[in-house]
Design a protein around this motif. Structure first.
Motif, PDB file in Angstrom:
ATOM      1  N   VAL A 125       0.825  -1.210   0.000  1.00 19.44           N
ATOM      2  CA  VAL A 125       0.000   0.000   0.000  1.00 19.44           C
ATOM      3  C   VAL A 125       0.859   1.261   0.000  1.00 19.44           C
ATOM      4  O   VAL A 125       0.619   2.187  -0.773  1.00 19.44           O
ATOM      5  N   ALA A 126       1.871   1.291   0.839  1.00 23.37           N
ATOM      6  CA  ALA A 126       2.669   2.506   0.974  1.00 23.37           C
ATOM      7  C   ALA A 126       3.574   2.759  -0.223  1.00 23.37           C
ATOM      8  O   ALA A 126       3.733   3.901  -0.649  1.00 23.37           O
ATOM      9  N   ASP A 127       4.144   1.708  -0.772  1.00 22.93           N
ATOM     10  CA  ASP A 127       5.179   1.897  -1.786  1.00 22.93           C
ATOM     11  C   ASP A 127       4.683   1.813  -3.220  1.00 22.93           C
ATOM     12  O   ASP A 127       5.235   2.452  -4.103  1.00 22.93           O
ATOM     13  N   PRO A 142       0.096   6.297  -9.873  1.00 24.97           N
ATOM     14  CA  PRO A 142      -1.167   6.472 -10.605  1.00 24.97           C
ATOM     15  C   PRO A 142      -1.295   5.626 -11.878  1.00 24.97           C
ATOM     16  O   PRO A 142      -2.383   5.129 -12.169  1.00 24.97           O
ATOM     17  N   ASP A 143      -0.222   5.458 -12.617  1.00 21.47           N
ATOM     18  CA  ASP A 143      -0.293   4.694 -13.863  1.00 21.47           C
ATOM     19  C   ASP A 143      -0.265   3.204 -13.539  1.00 21.47           C
ATOM     20  O   ASP A 143       0.726   2.711 -12.985  1.00 21.47           O
ATOM     21  N   PRO A 144      -1.315   2.450 -13.889  1.00 16.65           N
ATOM     22  CA  PRO A 144      -1.363   1.037 -13.516  1.00 16.65           C
ATOM     23  C   PRO A 144      -0.230   0.208 -14.123  1.00 16.65           C
ATOM     24  O   PRO A 144       0.261  -0.736 -13.489  1.00 16.65           O
ATOM     25  N   ARG A 145       0.211   0.550 -15.330  1.00 15.27           N
ATOM     26  CA  ARG A 145       1.325  -0.192 -15.931  1.00 15.27           C
ATOM     27  C   ARG A 145       2.616   0.031 -15.145  1.00 15.27           C
ATOM     28  O   ARG A 145       3.361  -0.902 -14.863  1.00 15.27           O
ATOM     29  N   GLU A 146       2.850   1.282 -14.783  1.00 11.92           N
ATOM     30  CA  GLU A 146       4.051   1.582 -13.988  1.00 11.92           C
ATOM     31  C   GLU A 146       3.925   0.996 -12.583  1.00 11.92           C
ATOM     32  O   GLU A 146       4.911   0.542 -12.001  1.00 11.92           O
ATOM     33  N   ARG A 147       2.715   0.986 -12.041  1.00 13.99           N
ATOM     34  CA  ARG A 147       2.484   0.367 -10.729  1.00 13.99           C
ATOM     35  C   ARG A 147       2.859  -1.119 -10.784  1.00 13.99           C
ATOM     36  O   ARG A 147       3.538  -1.639  -9.897  1.00 13.99           O
ATOM     37  N   LEU A 148       2.431  -1.811 -11.824  1.00 11.69           N
ATOM     38  CA  LEU A 148       2.774  -3.223 -11.984  1.00 11.69           C
ATOM     39  C   LEU A 148       4.278  -3.415 -12.178  1.00 11.69           C
ATOM     40  O   LEU A 148       4.883  -4.300 -11.565  1.00 11.69           O
ATOM     41  N   ARG A 149       4.883  -2.570 -13.019  1.00  8.74           N
ATOM     42  CA  ARG A 149       6.339  -2.675 -13.228  1.00  8.74           C
ATOM     43  C   ARG A 149       7.093  -2.500 -11.907  1.00  8.74           C
ATOM     44  O   ARG A 149       8.014  -3.259 -11.605  1.00  8.74           O
ATOM     45  N   GLU A 150       6.699  -1.478 -11.153  1.00 12.18           N
ATOM     46  CA  GLU A 150       7.368  -1.220  -9.880  1.00 12.18           C
ATOM     47  C   GLU A 150       7.137  -2.374  -8.902  1.00 12.18           C
ATOM     48  O   GLU A 150       8.059  -2.777  -8.182  1.00 12.18           O
ATOM     49  N   ALA A 163      11.169  -8.514  -7.013  1.00 14.24           N
ATOM     50  CA  ALA A 163      12.394  -9.182  -7.466  1.00 14.24           C
ATOM     51  C   ALA A 163      13.579  -8.867  -6.552  1.00 14.24           C
ATOM     52  O   ALA A 163      14.492  -9.683  -6.426  1.00 14.24           O
ATOM     53  N   ARG A 164      13.566  -7.704  -5.899  1.00  9.30           N
ATOM     54  CA  ARG A 164      14.699  -7.308  -5.058  1.00  9.30           C
ATOM     55  C   ARG A 164      14.610  -7.825  -3.632  1.00  9.30           C
ATOM     56  O   ARG A 164      15.593  -7.788  -2.901  1.00  9.30           O
ATOM     57  N   GLU A 165      13.450  -8.259  -3.212  1.00  6.24           N
ATOM     58  CA  GLU A 165      13.278  -8.726  -1.839  1.00  6.24           C
ATOM     59  C   GLU A 165      13.791 -10.145  -1.698  1.00  6.24           C
ATOM     60  O   GLU A 165      13.601 -10.959  -2.585  1.00  6.24           O
ATOM     61  N   VAL A 166      14.418 -10.436  -0.579  1.00  7.07           N
ATOM     62  CA  VAL A 166      14.898 -11.798  -0.352  1.00  7.07           C
ATOM     63  C   VAL A 166      14.193 -12.411   0.850  1.00  7.07           C
ATOM     64  O   VAL A 166      13.568 -13.463   0.740  1.00  7.07           O
ATOM     65  N   GLN A 167      14.285 -11.766   1.995  1.00  6.30           N
ATOM     66  CA  GLN A 167      13.727 -12.346   3.224  1.00  6.30           C
ATOM     67  C   GLN A 167      12.222 -12.609   3.124  1.00  6.30           C
ATOM     68  O   GLN A 167      11.781 -13.691   3.499  1.00  6.30           O
ATOM     69  N   PRO A 168      11.411 -11.683   2.613  1.00  7.48           N
ATOM     70  CA  PRO A 168       9.981 -12.002   2.486  1.00  7.48           C
ATOM     71  C   PRO A 168       9.724 -13.232   1.616  1.00  7.48           C
ATOM     72  O   PRO A 168       8.812 -14.011   1.888  1.00  7.48           O
ATOM     73  N   HIS A 169      10.539 -13.427   0.583  1.00  3.78           N
ATOM     74  CA  HIS A 169      10.377 -14.610  -0.269  1.00  3.78           C
ATOM     75  C   HIS A 169      10.714 -15.878   0.488  1.00  3.78           C
ATOM     76  O   HIS A 169      10.053 -16.905   0.329  1.00  3.78           O
ATOM     77  N   ARG A 170      11.747 -15.818   1.280  1.00 12.14           N
ATOM     78  CA  ARG A 170      12.148 -16.997   2.045  1.00 12.14           C
ATOM     79  C   ARG A 170      11.066 -17.362   3.056  1.00 12.14           C
ATOM     80  O   ARG A 170      10.772 -18.538   3.261  1.00 12.14           O
ATOM     81  N   ILE A 171      10.482 -16.358   3.686  1.00 15.24           N
ATOM     82  CA  ILE A 171       9.389 -16.616   4.622  1.00 15.24           C
ATOM     83  C   ILE A 171       8.201 -17.202   3.866  1.00 15.24           C
ATOM     84  O   ILE A 171       7.617 -18.200   4.283  1.00 15.24           O
ATOM     85  N   TYR A 172       7.844 -16.587   2.743  1.00 17.21           N
ATOM     86  CA  TYR A 172       6.714 -17.060   1.941  1.00 17.21           C
ATOM     87  C   TYR A 172       6.924 -18.512   1.515  1.00 17.21           C
ATOM     88  O   TYR A 172       6.023 -19.344   1.640  1.00 17.21           O
ATOM     89  N   ARG A 195      -3.134 -10.232  -2.748  1.00 12.36           N
ATOM     90  CA  ARG A 195      -2.164  -9.947  -3.805  1.00 12.36           C
ATOM     91  C   ARG A 195      -2.795 -10.123  -5.188  1.00 12.36           C
ATOM     92  O   ARG A 195      -2.562  -9.309  -6.079  1.00 12.36           O
ATOM     93  N   MET A 196      -3.583 -11.175  -5.372  1.00 12.61           N
ATOM     94  CA  MET A 196      -4.228 -11.373  -6.682  1.00 12.61           C
ATOM     95  C   MET A 196      -5.270 -10.291  -6.950  1.00 12.61           C
ATOM     96  O   MET A 196      -5.408  -9.842  -8.086  1.00 12.61           O
ATOM     97  N   ASP A 197      -5.981  -9.853  -5.910  1.00 13.48           N
ATOM     98  CA  ASP A 197      -6.940  -8.751  -6.083  1.00 13.48           C
ATOM     99  C   ASP A 197      -6.220  -7.480  -6.518  1.00 13.48           C
ATOM    100  O   ASP A 197      -6.703  -6.749  -7.385  1.00 13.48           O
ATOM    101  N   PHE A 198      -5.066  -7.207  -5.898  1.00  9.05           N
ATOM    102  CA  PHE A 198      -4.276  -6.036  -6.256  1.00  9.05           C
ATOM    103  C   PHE A 198      -3.867  -6.107  -7.725  1.00  9.05           C
ATOM    104  O   PHE A 198      -3.996  -5.137  -8.473  1.00  9.05           O
ATOM    105  N   LEU A 199      -3.356  -7.278  -8.132  1.00 16.59           N
ATOM    106  CA  LEU A 199      -2.949  -7.468  -9.526  1.00 16.59           C
ATOM    107  C   LEU A 199      -4.135  -7.332 -10.469  1.00 16.59           C
ATOM    108  O   LEU A 199      -4.044  -6.651 -11.505  1.00 16.59           O
ATOM    109  N   ALA A 200      -5.240  -7.972 -10.140  1.00 14.76           N
ATOM    110  CA  ALA A 200      -6.421  -7.937 -11.020  1.00 14.76           C
ATOM    111  C   ALA A 200      -6.914  -6.507 -11.197  1.00 14.76           C
ATOM    112  O   ALA A 200      -7.261  -6.096 -12.316  1.00 14.76           O
ATOM    113  N   LEU A 201      -6.939  -5.735 -10.129  1.00 12.30           N
ATOM    114  CA  LEU A 201      -7.371  -4.338 -10.232  1.00 12.30           C
ATOM    115  C   LEU A 201      -6.431  -3.543 -11.137  1.00 12.30           C
ATOM    116  O   LEU A 201      -6.877  -2.789 -12.013  1.00 12.30           O
ATOM    117  N   ALA A 202      -5.141  -3.722 -10.949  1.00 12.82           N
ATOM    118  CA  ALA A 202      -4.175  -3.005 -11.797  1.00 12.82           C
ATOM    119  C   ALA A 202      -4.352  -3.409 -13.261  1.00 12.82           C
ATOM    120  O   ALA A 202      -4.329  -2.548 -14.155  1.00 12.82           O
TER     121      ALA A 202
END
Length: 192
Positions: free
Chosen positions: A76-78, A83-91, A97-106, A129-136
């Motif tokens: 939500v924060a980051d 505003p641009d949904p394509r850029e939101r998805l890219r970001e 891709a840059r996170e490591v610890q959250p992936h290991r926990i997941y 997460r899927m709702d966020f993606l679907a909306l974007a």
């Protein structure tokens, strides 16, 4: 004795125990979370643990709640304010891709879906997460069905890559190869 015990309680907070629990889960899985092992790891006695939590399950519940809150806050924060949904998805894809610890926990939590606290958590997090993606994807102009299918595909690619990479150790990618993979995912899954 009382002074040493009091010092431990003031030195370690419930947050410290929760973070320590998440680190242990990331490294060894949910089943490895044991009060004595975590106390040793944190350099304190079990008495410090019982100052903050009644049981191992209470610690697990608090640690999982922290992980879920942190996951929501980061999204939500980051990413959500872009505003641009394509850029939101890219970001989102770049950040993930840059996170490591959250992936290991997941990935560790995916291995523990038979635990009664883990399955509902993972269902909530995955649905959010899927709702966020679907909306974007809807906001890029896709119809509801196409957006939902693309969200499922993107999320399945994420989960599948985690399983391959963190569980099986495949593929062995250099930093450059991984960056190229992420760029390919972005090009493939985000409409131009």
């Amino acid at each position: 004795m009382e002074a040493a015990s009091k010092q431990e309680r003031t030195r370690l907070s419930a947050d410290d125990w929760e973070l320590g629990a998440l680190e242990l889960i990331a490294e060894q899985g949910v089943s490895a979370l044991a009060v004595e092992a975590l106390a040793r790891r944190l350099g304190v006695t079990k008495g410090s643990f019982y100052w903050h939590f009644r049981t191992r399950e209470a610690l697990l519940k608090a640690a999982l709640a922290r992980w879920e809150r942190d996951d929501d806050r980061a999204l939500v924060a980051d990413v959500d304010p872009i505003p641009d949904p394509r850029e939101r998805l890219r970001e989102l894809f770049r950040r993930v891709a840059r996170e490591v610890q959250p992936h290991r926990i997941y990935a560790a939590l995916l291995k523990a879906l038979d635990h009664p606290q883990v399955l509902p958590l993972m269902a909530r997090v995955s649905q959010r997460r899927m709702d966020f993606l679907a909306l974007a994807y809807r906001q890029t102009g896709m119809d509801r069905t196409t957006a939902l299918n693309r969200a499922r595909l993107a999320y399945a690619a994420y989960v599948g890559f985690l399983q391959l990479n963190l569980t099986l150790g495949l593929p062995k990618l250099s930093h450059e190869e991984f960056d190229a993979y992420v760029a390919h995912v972005i090009d493939t899954l985000i409409p131009a």
